[in-house]
Design a protein around this motif. Structure first.
Motif, PDB file in Angstrom:
ATOM      1  N   GLN A 162      -8.247  -2.332  14.249  1.00 38.04           N
ATOM      2  CA  GLN A 162      -8.111  -1.172  13.371  1.00 38.04           C
ATOM      3  C   GLN A 162      -8.884   0.012  13.927  1.00 38.04           C
ATOM      4  OE1 GLN A 162      -9.711  -3.048   9.918  1.00 38.04           O
ATOM      5  NE2 GLN A 162      -7.702  -3.527   9.070  1.00 38.04           N
TER       6      GLN A 162
ATOM      7  N   TYR B 196      -6.353   6.418   3.306  1.00 38.22           N
ATOM      8  CA  TYR B 196      -7.699   5.859   3.212  1.00 38.22           C
ATOM      9  C   TYR B 196      -8.748   6.857   2.718  1.00 38.22           C
ATOM     10  CZ  TYR B 196     -11.326   2.407   4.365  1.00 38.22           C
ATOM     11  OH  TYR B 196     -12.332   1.485   4.314  1.00 38.22           O
TER      12      TYR B 196
ATOM     13  N   MET C 125       0.843  -1.198   0.000  1.00 37.76           N
ATOM     14  CA  MET C 125       0.000   0.000   0.000  1.00 37.76           C
ATOM     15  C   MET C 125       0.875   1.243   0.000  1.00 37.76           C
ATOM     16  SD  MET C 125      -3.365  -0.490   2.303  1.00 37.76           S
ATOM     17  CE  MET C 125      -2.547  -0.817   3.843  1.00 37.76           C
TER      18      MET C 125
ATOM     19  N   GLU D 133      -3.064   5.177  -0.366  1.00 34.94           N
ATOM     20  CA  GLU D 133      -4.000   4.130   0.047  1.00 34.94           C
ATOM     21  C   GLU D 133      -4.067   4.020   1.560  1.00 34.94           C
ATOM     22  OE1 GLU D 133      -3.399   1.395  -3.900  1.00 34.94           O
ATOM     23  OE2 GLU D 133      -2.646   0.672  -1.987  1.00 34.94           O
ATOM     24  N   ARG D 134      -2.892   4.239   2.182  1.00 34.22           N
ATOM     25  CA  ARG D 134      -2.858   4.114   3.644  1.00 34.22           C
ATOM     26  C   ARG D 134      -3.692   5.203   4.319  1.00 34.22           C
ATOM     27  NH1 ARG D 134       0.965   1.171   6.303  1.00 34.22           N
ATOM     28  NH2 ARG D 134       1.096   2.729   7.939  1.00 34.22           N
TER      29      ARG D 134
ATOM     30  N   PHE E  54     -14.691  -1.997   9.937  1.00 36.10           N
ATOM     31  CA  PHE E  54     -13.313  -2.109  10.420  1.00 36.10           C
ATOM     32  C   PHE E  54     -13.173  -3.324  11.309  1.00 36.10           C
ATOM     33  CE2 PHE E  54     -12.698   2.625   9.884  1.00 36.10           C
ATOM     34  CZ  PHE E  54     -11.813   2.468   8.851  1.00 36.10           C
TER      35      PHE E  54
ATOM     36  N   LEU F  56     -18.516   1.378   2.502  1.00 40.33           N
ATOM     37  CA  LEU F  56     -17.325   0.901   3.204  1.00 40.33           C
ATOM     38  C   LEU F  56     -17.592  -0.386   3.979  1.00 40.33           C
ATOM     39  CD1 LEU F  56     -15.814   4.155   4.679  1.00 40.33           C
ATOM     40  CD2 LEU F  56     -15.349   3.040   2.516  1.00 40.33           C
TER      41      LEU F  56
ATOM     42  N   GLU G 254      -9.333   6.802  -0.930  1.00 42.11           N
ATOM     43  CA  GLU G 254      -9.982   5.539  -1.294  1.00 42.11           C
ATOM     44  C   GLU G 254     -11.473   5.589  -0.966  1.00 42.11           C
ATOM     45  OE1 GLU G 254      -8.367   2.930  -2.824  1.00 42.11           O
ATOM     46  OE2 GLU G 254      -6.777   4.443  -2.976  1.00 42.11           O
ATOM     47  N   ILE G 255     -11.781   6.249   0.155  1.00 47.29           N
ATOM     48  CA  ILE G 255     -13.190   6.381   0.522  1.00 47.29           C
ATOM     49  C   ILE G 255     -13.926   7.171  -0.546  1.00 47.29           C
ATOM     50  CG2 ILE G 255     -14.798   7.441   2.146  1.00 47.29           C
ATOM     51  CD1 ILE G 255     -12.878   6.807   4.365  1.00 47.29           C
TER      52      ILE G 255
END
Lengths: 165, 359, 554
Positions: free
Chosen positions: B329, A8, A1, A5-6, B325, B322, A11-12
């Motif tokens: 996490q 996030y 990643m 990407e980390r 989690f 989504l 990506e969302i």
């Protein structure tokens, strides 16, 4: 990643864009959705659909079943329960006294049909088991298993396989 | 006997606000169901009808409500006789209470009385919201424990840990905004966001505090137990978690609690970061001048409705986008990302303010 | 001592042994139908054909004596051809109704067809049809079509049961197995012919169509119907016992067993079993819970103190008897314990013969005597119990012997005496006259539902495994006795049979140093047990406790 990407968040946003696309597309193309309005619209059964079991009978109405229990042995769900009894003097040596199929356990694999040496059980009624309000009612006895006639397949699986159809 | 206008107004508001909030639930449920269906290339529930009118499936939530109400209110064996029934109320009441201080428009004048457009106006409104909202976690924890079910208990424990972790971030992430506007009163906060930034942008919290906004939204999702933070329910792991053992009206109360707290949190986001009832580029005075007081109030309510509508939709939208989690996490995000960022955000904001205003 | 080679391996056998014996000695399996090691040789099925060097034709190994320098081939192509041909002939008129045949799954013909032939039949003509479903007698049905005419059954009945009712008549494909008209096969050993039958020609009426054999699970057990203690296999499925078969044990029963013992399982499956504890109230007996029943038992035994007594049964396992003696002598401190010894004339059952059936219908009389003697309980304990009861000196009595009243010669006296006892608890399998007398009835597990050992009349200790779980709420004897101890406010007794047996061996000298491992499946005698164990030789003549010891041979 990688870092993008980390973190996030990006990506969302990508994910939200995908779902939004689907939403908007489907809002304006409702007819093209694959859902069927079930009771009114029904998907045709495939040619080799297996329905509920049927115990076949001889011309005189007696069961072809000899209670050999090969179906019960082959059954992966252990849903067939048979009690044998001494046959009638003019019939086979052995015949079933009790022949129960627990439709809640049955997985419709039709191995029983394959195992039967007497063609005594078939899955050709084309019926689905109707709902019932107790477990007891899902245990089908000889009466239920001989009640419905066989249906004729629009394109019989055997002929299909032979290339004649 | 004359009854003072402020009292009449207070009673009317106290009735109207919860009724409005509760009336949003069926609509939200409908949007959630049909929206998720369209997102997933399905049609969604569209069968319930009166005569031959299905109202696009809008009747389903009502049918559900009817069903919930007429179901047998039973208690599982060995569930706690008092707390088992108390828990749903403890969830739904605080989320309704939190709505009390949310203003939906600027003050109006009725026969010389200044009347706020929230149930009540508190000087420390935001503190009140957080205080009341944190009671909700008790309801969930009690529900988990009182059900006498291992899944429920796990759900309750998860929820407790999650709520405590994110409540901290929730509180800390808004501090920046509060520092900037120098008030805890939500109406004042909204009013403060009416000015313009560099003459172009509305002076909204989101532009002043983008990091704070992001953190606050994340914490809100966690507080509302909505995906991707729905671990207390965790349908696939905990078979619905704390409300495994609840059915009928008690279950619907949890359901209501969830949606009402969504409304509360959406309003909070709108009020804190998007100017609340402010119509962009139009102050109350300007609107008064153009539309008259009634028109001004209505347009402010509409602006507020659009804002919270968007955030409510965001709640739903994210849920169907989504995945959930994992527990570790969730905890890592809460304690090692959101919390430090919130602290840094406060520090930076405070420093900038200090520098800008000159010691 | 002729030396020969079978399949290239040299072997030496005693003079008079056959080629079949020589091959068996080497562990080479030769297929057979008519040959049986315990029966006279007939040599009529031809399945055991082998090739012998310098012999022009294949020869039957079961009839050919082993001679010096013989070279035998059991798996040569020629032999295989021969076996195939024999099977083809045997199957020519075989009806192949395996699906309805009870033997399917354990049928020699089926197994050997798949092992040695597996070729389709070339028979194109109508098969010869013979009568099926013939009632041979009260226990057996005959199917003449399936019969391969091996005559194992005929030979068994002649040799062991001295019964000449079965025989083969006619010739060629009309040959049939039959009985004389009007003379049914009615023999106490008749069901052995069903075991012997390599096909499904003879079927047991009792087991017929009850279950396909491949569903059955086996548990090694011991027949408790008489003191011969035949080794058995209990075949069961899903908690129900379907049949009992003999288990080969040279020291006891060989491969045979009597019909009475085979049908003994019926009372275990019976609906009339006592399934839950019962307490006597004002109007008859009422069902209750174990807890309530044990409270009643406990209260009575606590109040009774040393005025408590117990009657064991010689049908109990050694472990249960040991726990019983321990409960009364050690835990409760009462010397009033005993059991009613066998009285041959009074117990129903087949009369004793010179083959398997013994007069004493209790499997464990000897074990009970030995164990009670070791605990210092007098030999005629039952008489003392009776006398104490008659004198009104008994406050509580625990009866483990459900057949007590059927077994005692002076029944009326016992009935009167039992009526005088303040509190009678009966552990029983079935409701009977005795349980109707009782204040508390406790459901007891049957022998197939508990683990334990039995001592045969000749001192052989045999082990029996649990086959099925106890019916209803029944408890095995060990559990029940332990509950009584706990209810009486004492320490619980051990529940695991093996642990009890260890304690038993330590206490009762007659058991030498036996262990469960040494007993194994075939049983062992104390003193002659396993060589690996240090055996303390017990001089029984000096052992005063064991009554009638001089009559025994070790």
């Amino acid at each position: 990643m990688d870092f993008k990407e980390r973190i996030y968040l990006w990506e969302i946003v990508k994910g939200l864009w995908i779902t939004l696309r689907h939403l908007v597309y489907n809002l304006f193309h409702q007819r093209s959705m694959p859902t069927l309005h079930y009771p009114e619209e029904q998907r045709p059964m495939p040619a080799r659909y297996r329905g509920r079991h049927r115990l076949t009978q001889r011309d005189d109405g007696s069961l072809k079943c000899t209670a050999c229990m090969l179906c019960a042995t082959a059954c992966p769900a252990k849903c067939i329960y048979i009690e044998a009894q001494e046959g009638l003097p003019e019939g086979t040596e052995k015949r079933p006294q009790v022949y129960n199929i627990d439709m809640l356990k049955c997985v419709y694999c039709s191995l029983c049909v394959e195992a039967c040496p007497c063609d005594a059980i078939r899955m050709d009624t084309g019926l689905m088991p109707p709902p019932a309000d107790s477990r007891e009612k899902f245990i089908y006895r000889i009466e239920e298993l001989t009640k419905y006639p066989a249906i004729k397949h629009p394109n019989p699986p055997f002929l299909h396989r032979c290339g004649k159809l | 006997m004359t009854i003072e206008i402020p009292y009449i107004a207070a009673v009317l508001k106290a009735i109207a606000f919860p009724v409005m909030a509760l009336n949003m639930i069926p609509v939200l449920v409908w949007i959630e169901r049909r929206g998720s269906a369209f997102i997933q290339n399905r049609i969604g529930p569209n069968r319930a009808n009166i005569g031959s009118f299905t109202f696009l499936g809008l009747l389903h939530p009502f049918a559900d409500a009817m069903k919930f109400m007429f179901k047998e209110p039973f208690r599982p064996e060995n569930a706690h006789p008092v707390f088992y029934f108390l828990a749903p109320a403890l969830v739904v009441i605080p989320s309704l209470m939190a709505l009390a201080v949310i203003p939906i428009a600027d003050h109006v004048w009725v026969q010389g009385h200044e009347i706020s457009m929230s149930v009540t106006e508190l000087e420390y409104g935001i503190a009140y919201v957080f205080a009341v909202a944190s009671i909700g976690v008790l309801g969930i924890a009690i529900a988990g424990w009182a059900s006498n079910n291992k899944y429920s208990l796990l759900g309750g424990i998860r929820s407790t840990a999650q709520m405590i972790s994110y409540e901290l971030s929730l509180g800390l992430s808004v501090l920046g905004v509060l520092l900037i506007f120098g008030t805890l009163d939500l109406n004042e906060l909204a009013r403060g966001q009416g000015a313009l930034l560099w003459g172009v942008l509305p002076k909204w919290g989101v532009f002043l505090q983008p990091v704070g906004f992001l953190l606050f939204v994340v914490a809100c999702f966690a507080e509302a137990n909505r995906l991707p933070f729905d671990l207390p329910e965790g349908d696939s792991e905990l078979v619905a978690g704390y409300h495994t053992e609840y059915g009928g009206f008690k279950f619907s109360m949890f359901f209501m609690g969830e949606y009402v707290s969504m409304v509360t949190l959406a309003s909070l986001i709108a009020t804190l970061f998007f100017g609340g009832w402010q119509v962009p580029w139009m102050t109350t005075t300007a609107l008064d001048a153009h539309l008259g007081e009634l028109g001004r109030t209505l347009s402010q309510i509409a602006a507020f409705a659009v804002k919270i509508g968007f955030f409510l939709w965001l709640f739903i939208w994210v849920r169907w986008t989504l995945p959930r989690f994992r527990y570790d996490q969730l905890m890592r995000l809460g304690w090692k990302v959101v919390l430090p960022l919130a602290l840094v955000n406060i520090l930076v904001t405070a420093l900038v303010l200090l520098l800008a205003n000159g010691f | 001592m002729p030396k020969l080679t079978v399949d290239g391996r040299p072997v030496e056998v005693e003079a008079g042994q056959t080629v079949m014996n020589a091959a068996e000695k080497l562990g080479i399996e030769i297929p057979r139908f008519c040959y049986h090691s315990k029966l006279p040789v007939a040599g009529n099925c031809r399945m055991c054909l082998v090739e012998v060097e310098k012999m022009p034709k294949l020869t039957t190994s079961c009839t050919t004596p082993a001679t010096e320098g013989m070279v035998v081939l059991t798996k040569s192509p020629k032999v295989k051809e021969g076996q195939k041909a024999v099977l083809e002939y045997l199957l020519i008129n075989h009806p192949l109704d395996c699906p309805v045949c009870d033997k399917a799954g354990e049928c020699d013909l089926q197994d050997q067809y798949f092992a040695f032939s597996s070729t389709p039949s070339r028979m194109i003509d109508q098969k010869v049809h013979k009568p099926k479903r013939i009632e041979l007698g009260p226990t057996i049905k005959l199917d003449q079509e399936r019969c391969v005419l091996c005559t194992r059954c005929v030979r068994f009945l002649e040799v062991y049961a001295h019964d000449h009712s079965l025989g083969t008549v006619n010739r060629g494909d009309r040959a049939i197995l039959t009985v004389f008209p009007g003379r049914p096969l009615d023999n106490i050993y008749s069901l052995n012919t069903v075991d012997l039958c390599p096909v499904g020609a003879l079927t047991s009426k009792d087991f017929r169509f009850k279950k396909r054999v491949w569903f059955l699970k086996n548990a090694d057990s011991v027949c408790t119907f008489c003191s011969n203690q035949c080794s058995t296999v209990v075949q069961h499925d899903e908690g129900t016992i379907y049949r009992i078969l003999p288990r080969e044990n040279e020291k006891v029963n060989g491969p045979w067993m009597c019909d009475t013992g085979r049908l003994e399982y019926r009372f275990i499956n019976a609906e009339e079993r006592v399934k839950c504890p019962m307490v006597r109230r004002d109007e008859g007996q009422e069902r209750t819970t174990w807890r309530e029943a044990m409270e009643a038992v406990g209260a009575a035994f606590k109040a009774a103190g040393s005025r408590a007594a117990g009657l064991a049964s010689p049908r109990m396992t050694n472990e249960s008897l040991f726990a019983f003696a321990k409960l009364f002598v050690e835990t409760l401190g009462s010397k009033l314990a005993g059991f009613v010894k066998a009285d041959a004339g009074l117990v129903e059952g087949a009369p004793a013969d010179d083959f398997l059936i013994k007069a004493d219908k209790n499997p464990n009389t000897r074990g009970a005597e030995e164990i009670f003697a070791a605990w210092g309980v007098e030999v005629d304990g039952a008489r003392s119990v009776l006398e104490a009861a008659e004198g009104g000196k008994l406050a509580a009595l625990l009866v483990m012997d459900q057949a007590l009243l059927e077994r005692v010669p002076n029944r009326e006296r016992w009935l009167k005496a039992l009526a005088k006892v303040k509190f009678v608890a009966v552990a029983s399998l079935a409701e009977n006259e005795l349980t109707r007398l009782a204040h508390v009835v406790l459901p007891l597990a049957s022998w197939a539902e508990e683990e334990g050992t039995y001592t045969r009349f000749d001192g052989l200790v045999q082990r029996s495994w649990r086959a099925v779980p106890p019916r209803g709420e029944a408890k095995d004897a060990l559990g029940l006795l332990s509950q009584v101890a706990v209810a009486a406010g004492k320490q619980a007794l051990p529940l695991v049979a093996e642990a009890v047996f260890k304690a038993l061996v330590a206490k009762v000298r007659c058991f030498g140093s036996l262990t469960y491992a040494a007993i194994g499946k075939q049983g062992a005698k104390a003193g002659s047990g396993a060589a690996t164990h240090k055996v303390e030789i017990v001089n029984l003549a000096k052992d005063k406790g064991a009554g009638g010891a001089e009559a025994r041979t070790w």
